[in-house]
Design a protein around this motif. Structure first.
Motif, PDB file in Angstrom:
ATOM      1  N   UNK A 169      -8.558  14.023   2.597  1.00 48.35           N
ATOM      2  CA  UNK A 169      -8.299  14.568   3.983  1.00 48.35           C
ATOM      3  C   UNK A 169      -9.292  13.743   4.871  1.00 48.35           C
ATOM      4  N   UNK A 170     -10.451  13.467   4.681  1.00 45.04           N
ATOM      5  CA  UNK A 170     -11.327  12.673   5.531  1.00 45.04           C
ATOM      6  C   UNK A 170     -10.560  11.364   5.850  1.00 45.04           C
ATOM      7  N   UNK A 171     -10.194  10.500   4.857  1.00 42.62           N
ATOM      8  CA  UNK A 171      -9.435   9.396   5.051  1.00 42.62           C
ATOM      9  C   UNK A 171      -8.503   9.600   5.916  1.00 42.62           C
ATOM     10  N   UNK A 172      -7.518  10.594   5.738  1.00 46.45           N
ATOM     11  CA  UNK A 172      -6.313  10.694   6.861  1.00 46.45           C
ATOM     12  C   UNK A 172      -6.909  10.854   8.264  1.00 46.45           C
ATOM     13  N   UNK A 173      -8.094  11.486   8.449  1.00 47.08           N
ATOM     14  CA  UNK A 173      -8.680  11.885   9.672  1.00 47.08           C
ATOM     15  C   UNK A 173      -9.154  10.235  10.309  1.00 47.08           C
ATOM     16  N   UNK A 174      -9.848   9.512   9.102  1.00 49.85           N
ATOM     17  CA  UNK A 174     -10.602   8.319   9.776  1.00 49.85           C
ATOM     18  C   UNK A 174      -9.440   7.345  10.362  1.00 49.85           C
ATOM     19  N   UNK A 232       0.722  -1.137   0.046  1.00 48.72           N
ATOM     20  CA  UNK A 232       0.007  -0.045  -0.030  1.00 48.72           C
ATOM     21  C   UNK A 232       0.874   1.201   0.133  1.00 48.72           C
ATOM     22  N   UNK A 233       0.631   2.139  -0.751  1.00 51.09           N
ATOM     23  CA  UNK A 233       1.168   3.604  -0.781  1.00 51.09           C
ATOM     24  C   UNK A 233       0.340   4.484  -0.415  1.00 51.09           C
ATOM     25  N   UNK A 234       0.820   5.809  -0.126  1.00 48.67           N
ATOM     26  CA  UNK A 234       0.004   6.951   0.246  1.00 48.67           C
ATOM     27  C   UNK A 234       0.543   7.233   1.390  1.00 48.67           C
ATOM     28  N   UNK A 235      -0.082   8.468   1.940  1.00 48.77           N
ATOM     29  CA  UNK A 235       0.150   9.184   3.206  1.00 48.77           C
ATOM     30  C   UNK A 235      -0.272   8.327   4.419  1.00 48.77           C
ATOM     31  N   UNK A 236      -1.396   7.526   4.209  1.00 52.48           N
ATOM     32  CA  UNK A 236      -1.840   6.786   5.386  1.00 52.48           C
ATOM     33  C   UNK A 236      -0.957   5.249   5.588  1.00 52.48           C
ATOM     34  N   UNK A 237       0.165   5.045   4.626  1.00 52.84           N
ATOM     35  CA  UNK A 237       0.527   3.854   4.834  1.00 52.84           C
ATOM     36  C   UNK A 237       1.489   3.434   5.845  1.00 52.84           C
ATOM     37  N   UNK A 238       1.363   2.316   6.397  1.00 55.79           N
ATOM     38  CA  UNK A 238       2.301   1.887   7.733  1.00 55.79           C
ATOM     39  C   UNK A 238       3.454   1.142   7.133  1.00 55.79           C
ATOM     40  N   UNK A 239       3.329   0.458   5.992  1.00 55.45           N
ATOM     41  CA  UNK A 239       4.317  -0.536   5.673  1.00 55.45           C
ATOM     42  C   UNK A 239       5.001   0.290   4.595  1.00 55.45           C
ATOM     43  N   UNK A 240       6.421   0.150   4.728  1.00 60.40           N
ATOM     44  CA  UNK A 240       7.117   0.872   3.764  1.00 60.40           C
ATOM     45  C   UNK A 240       8.065  -0.187   2.922  1.00 60.40           C
ATOM     46  N   UNK A 241       8.380   0.009   1.578  1.00 61.36           N
ATOM     47  CA  UNK A 241       9.170  -0.740   0.806  1.00 61.36           C
ATOM     48  C   UNK A 241      10.506  -0.717   0.885  1.00 61.36           C
ATOM     49  N   UNK A 244     -15.960  11.831  15.915  1.00 65.69           N
ATOM     50  CA  UNK A 244     -15.683  13.397  15.774  1.00 65.69           C
ATOM     51  C   UNK A 244     -14.416  13.810  15.121  1.00 65.69           C
ATOM     52  N   UNK A 245     -13.241  12.631  15.126  1.00 65.58           N
ATOM     53  CA  UNK A 245     -12.139  12.806  14.513  1.00 65.58           C
ATOM     54  C   UNK A 245     -11.992  12.811  12.993  1.00 65.58           C
ATOM     55  N   UNK A 246     -13.121  11.982  12.724  1.00 67.83           N
ATOM     56  CA  UNK A 246     -13.329  12.010  11.223  1.00 67.83           C
ATOM     57  C   UNK A 246     -13.469  13.505  10.548  1.00 67.83           C
ATOM     58  N   UNK A 284      -9.295  14.928  12.757  1.00 66.32           N
ATOM     59  CA  UNK A 284      -7.851  14.557  13.360  1.00 66.32           C
ATOM     60  C   UNK A 284      -6.672  15.190  12.971  1.00 66.32           C
ATOM     61  N   UNK A 285      -6.700  15.231  11.520  1.00 62.62           N
ATOM     62  CA  UNK A 285      -5.310  15.601  10.939  1.00 62.62           C
ATOM     63  C   UNK A 285      -5.906  17.077  10.209  1.00 62.62           C
ATOM     64  N   UNK A 286      -7.067  17.113   9.724  1.00 65.79           N
ATOM     65  CA  UNK A 286      -7.713  18.143   8.784  1.00 65.79           C
ATOM     66  C   UNK A 286      -9.043  18.556   9.342  1.00 65.79           C
ATOM     67  N   UNK A 287      -9.363  19.832   9.759  1.00 63.02           N
ATOM     68  CA  UNK A 287     -10.679  20.287   9.927  1.00 63.02           C
ATOM     69  C   UNK A 287     -11.650  20.415   8.800  1.00 63.02           C
ATOM     70  N   UNK A 288     -12.866  19.560   8.893  1.00 66.02           N
ATOM     71  CA  UNK A 288     -13.649  19.593   7.814  1.00 66.02           C
ATOM     72  C   UNK A 288     -15.019  20.539   8.258  1.00 66.02           C
ATOM     73  N   UNK A 289     -15.263  21.607   7.482  1.00 65.64           N
ATOM     74  CA  UNK A 289     -16.490  22.161   7.874  1.00 65.64           C
ATOM     75  C   UNK A 289     -17.542  21.931   6.716  1.00 65.64           C
ATOM     76  N   UNK A 290     -18.615  21.365   7.226  1.00 66.88           N
ATOM     77  CA  UNK A 290     -19.515  20.815   6.455  1.00 66.88           C
ATOM     78  C   UNK A 290     -20.078  21.779   5.449  1.00 66.88           C
ATOM     79  N   UNK A 291     -20.401  22.975   6.005  1.00 70.18           N
ATOM     80  CA  UNK A 291     -21.086  24.050   4.937  1.00 70.18           C
ATOM     81  C   UNK A 291     -20.120  24.354   3.810  1.00 70.18           C
ATOM     82  N   UNK A 292     -18.881  24.154   3.907  1.00 70.65           N
ATOM     83  CA  UNK A 292     -18.086  24.402   2.703  1.00 70.65           C
ATOM     84  C   UNK A 292     -18.148  23.344   1.691  1.00 70.65           C
TER      85      UNK A 292
END
Length: 832
Positions: A468-473, A1-10, A440-442, A445-453
């Motif tokens: 960004x929401x996946x980063x939070x989740x 798996x790659x990407x900012x949320x990956x915990x396993x590196x190659x 609530x961290x969804x 956690x890492x990014x503030x999500x404002x629903x009206x936006x």
């Protein structure tokens, strides 16, 4: 798996040689030298033949090693060998036919002596230069099983090889070979540990070696997937592809069988969904997120995969082919790893979402009850590819206006992520591990999500909101505690048969998801015939004037062209008669879902005061008076006894044969028909989410009417009335939950052109009226579905007349004329 949320590196190879051009060249040079040396030795032996002993002269000349050798067929295993030894011989047999030069011949004593003498040297060459070299297979096939117990240094070298294979190189071919070679090395180490006659079984070592094998195979699968995606795989000769796949498949089967034989315990993971530390209250308004939005959460559902546990030695032990589906509303809040090798563990890891290969696989292949069955999870993008990894929906306050709706659906590899929870756990018995999911961290956690936006995301063209929401989740999970599992919570049992009954299997469209057919009531010709007779029998009503078919007309796909039905005695019914088809795939029945099974449903109209208004004893007495009916019961059930249960079972058999999946759209999907340009336009609108802020025009129908059946079989308030005008509370009457007020089962849109009028009360007479309702007729209420409420903030969908006409044209492609001509695929008789 790659990407900012990956915990396993190659990690790259620390020696920098394996898989490189230099490494491969060096290996070839050494092998060529070995070939020259071997043939030179043969010449020398021939020239000094007179100096050899008579016994040496009789020794067969061995074949040269490595890629120059003809693959010898291994000797059959003796009686005192392990199951694993036999699998190694099977691997050898696969390899023996690889070069296809000459027929395999028995391994000579000289060949074995040579291989034995040079095994360590050749292993070192393979390890240092090219761990994917075929020489390694000869070591695997011919001697390591015999030498491991005597050569500790060989075990060390194999251990190093298996470890290197897990993080080997970037070149695809070298990586594939290295992964399989490492798996072979780990397999031999396991063979040594599992050999019969061992003085003491070392379970910790066995688990560690199995972990190596599992990780090497996972490495192979990952490299192969990348090779397929990049197109590189198709460049490999087909014969070589088959060789690689055969070896990988066999090693995988061996690994799984070993896993099932390991000493194991059950680990149940309970997830408590919270909001600021307190239990998450579904559908309760006034929750406050970090951006200051006041909101409610009406839906939280997500998919997990790739569960792994880390041992004290740092090995990651996989749970096999594992997936989980969590849904707060459905009270699916735990998952179970049923056979985890016993031992001490230091972390739990799992993925939010699916790997790309699984995500794009055919959703119709998953059994009923499987977490990835789309009828179960309602998280598949239906006629598009892929699953939603996480769905969170609800309402939010808008000052001075009606509440708005939000709908965030995270999908695609950019939204996949890995959750790793540190945990000190001694798994020597069944345990229950409790995690918190802080909802609530969804949003923060890492990014503030404002629903009206932005009140929705469809995971593409959304400016990165879904990612960004996946980063939070993935940061929403935390450990709460561990305790012995005294609840004996195992995996959910599948209900009924996974496969369609043989009598119906050929009639089920291949793109329909698998479902749970009733194993205790498989349709038979005699049972279906009896069910058809009962369906048309007016003796089921109090005054012998009404049958089931009186309100379910074949030409209307077994619906009724009236707003509400009229009872046997002229009573006015409360709701529209629902159409009858594809009932094997429905989880509940009636508009409010009050019947959990079809056999329960069929008896209720008989006894309903607004419908047939008869008693079951009264029905049985009338049926017993007819010799023909008694004979039909005997044919179907073996005796002439008539009971309510048998009446229900016969009707169920008949109705289960009502399968509709041959509409013009289905034929177009199979390449047997074509849609017009207008119909294709309607298709695109139907399956596109409306997003005016990003210039995306769509009708957003698929959220509720997606999937092969064009329904999610869930309950929704679709905005027919505001709160003060809701007269029929719908689902709330069944569940007693205020959050279910005004919710009704989503009907299938198959055959919709035949089933007018529409809605539970039949208020709309035409499809055009239905489209107008969803375009600008939605009424706000406290339980309005969020996917509809979000459109209120934009004044509705804003469809043009041309777009509305295209939608109606598309809906008409869902008509299955073959179903209305002969609905029961077994009865073969038109109903009246």
């Amino acid at each position: 798996m790659t990407g900012p949320r990956a915990a396993v590196t190659d990690m790259t190879n620390p020696l920098g040689l394996a898989g490189s051009a230099f490494g491969s060249l060096a290996a070839r040079v050494i092998r060529d030298s070995l070939h020259s040396y071997w043939h030179g030795g043969q010449s020398a032996a021939q020239s000094s033949h007179d100096k050899t002993t008579k016994e040496q002269a009789k020794t067969p000349t061995p074949e040269p090693p490595g890629i120059f050798a003809r693959r010898s067929k291994p000797a059959p295993p003796g009686e005192n060998v392990s199951w694993l030894d036999k699998q190694i011989v099977r691997l050898a047999e696969l390899e023996a036919g690889r070069t296809k030069r000459n027929s395999p011949f028995p391994t000579s004593d000289a060949h074995r002596r040579f291989l034995n003498a040079s095994a360590s040297w050749r292993l070192r060459i393979a390890y240092e230069l090219d761990p994917g070299d075929p020489v390694l297979y000869e070591i695997l096939h011919y001697q390591l099983a015999a030498r491991l117990a005597e050569k500790p240094e060989t075990r060390q070298e194999l251990d190093a090889l298996a470890e290197r294979a897990i993080t080997h190189g970037t070149a695809p071919m070298s990586g594939l070979n290295a992964a399989l070679a490492g798996a072979g090395a780990a397999l031999n180490l396991l063979n040594d540990l599992l050999r019969p006659g061992q003085p003491k079984r070392d379970d910790d070592a066995i688990i560690r070696r199995w972990g190596q094998l599992d990780r090497c195979l996972a490495r192979y699968r990952a490299i192969r997937h990348d090779a397929v995606e990049s197109g590189w795989w198709s460049g490999i000769p087909e014969v070589r592809q088959q060789e690689l796949e055969q070896h990988a498949a066999l090693l995988g089967r061996i690994a799984e069988k070993i896993r099932l034989q390991l000493p194991a315990a059950r680990l149940t993971v309970q997830i408590q969904h919270r909001w600021h530390g307190a239990p998450l209250p579904l559908a309760k308004p006034g929750l406050l997120n970090a951006a200051g939005d006041k909101l409610s959460v009406t839906r939280l559902a997500y998919l997990l995969s790739k569960a792994m546990l880390r041992t004290e030695s740092g090995e990651w032990i996989s749970a096999g082919d594992w997936f989980a589906f969590l849904d707060v509303e459905k009270d699916r809040t735990h998952f179970t790893l049923p056979r985890v090798p016993r031992g001490r563990y230091t972390a739990l890891r799992f993925d939010l979402g699916l790997d790309e290969q699984t995500d794009k696989s055919d959703p119709a292949r998953w059994p009923a009850g499987h977490p990835l069955n789309p009828d179960l999870n309602a998280l598949h993008w239906s006629w598009k590819d892929g699953y939603v990894f996480l769905a969170i929906e609800g309402h939010y306050e808008r000052p001075g206006e009606n509440p708005g709706g939000y709908s965030y659906h995270l999908a695609g590899q950019d939204c996949a992520g890995t959750i790793e929870v540190p945990v000190e756990m001694d798994l020597n018995g069944d345990l229950r591990l409790t995690l918190a999911f802080d909802t609530e961290r969804v949003f923060a956690a890492a990014h503030t999500i404002r629903i009206p936006d932005s009140d929705s995301t469809h995971s593409h063209d959304d400016g990165g909101l879904a990612a960004r929401m996946a980063d939070n989740a993935v940061q929403a999970f935390a450990l709460l505690g561990i305790q012995p599992d005294l609840q004996n919570t195992g995996p959910a049992e599948l209900v009924g048969s996974v496969n369609a009954p043989p009598t119906l299997a050929s009639h089920v469209p291949p793109h329909f998801p698998l479902t749970a057919w009733p194993e205790d009531n498989i349709p038979t010709p005699d049972g279906v015939s009896l069910g058809r007779r009962l369906f048309e029998d007016k003796h089921l009503s109090i005054n012998n004037t009404q049958s089931c078919s009186s309100c379910h007309h074949q030409q209307a796909a077994f619906a009724e062209p009236l707003a509400t039905s009229t009872g046997a005695q002229g009573q006015t019914g409360a709701r529209n008669a629902m159409p009858l088809f594809n009932l094997a795939w429905k989880p509940s029945f009636f508009w409010d879902g009050r019947s959990p099974t079809l056999r329960d449903q069929v008896l209720r109209p008989i006894q309903d005061p607004l419908e047939m208004n008869e008693t079951l004893p009264g029905v049985i007495a009338k049926l017993r008076a007819d010799p023909g009916t008694l004979g039909d019961f005997e044919k179907a059930f073996g005796t002439r006894e008539i009971t309510p249960e048998r009446i229900a079972l016969a009707l169920e058999q008949f109705l289960l044969t009502f399968i509709s999946g041959q509409s013009r759209l289905d034929l177009a999907r199979a390449g047997k028909a074509e849609l017009t340009e207008q119909e294709q336009h309607g298709f695109r609108l139907f399956f596109t989410e409306s997003d005016p802020a990003r210039g995306i025009r769509g009708a957003d129908c698929f959220h509720c009417h997606g999937g092969a059946h064009f329904t999610n079989n869930q309950f929704h308030n679709n905005g027919l009335d505001p709160d003060d005008l809701i007269r029929d509370i719908g689902r709330e009457k069944v569940t007693g939950k205020p959050g279910d007020k005004g919710k009704f089962m989503t009907p299938s849109l198959r055959n919709a052109a035949l089933t007018a009028p529409y809605m539970h009360d039949g208020r709309f007479k035409t499809l055009e009226e239905v489209v107008d309702h969803y375009d600008r007729g939605i009424k706000s209420s406290g339980t309005l579905d969020p996917n509809l409420a979000k459109h209120l903030t934009h004044g509705g969908l804003g469809l043009t007349p041309e777009e509305k006409a295209a939608l109606v044209a598309f809906l008409k492609t869902l008509t299955d004329t073959s179903f209305t001509e002969k609905p029961s695929v077994m009865a073969g008789v038109r109903t009246q």
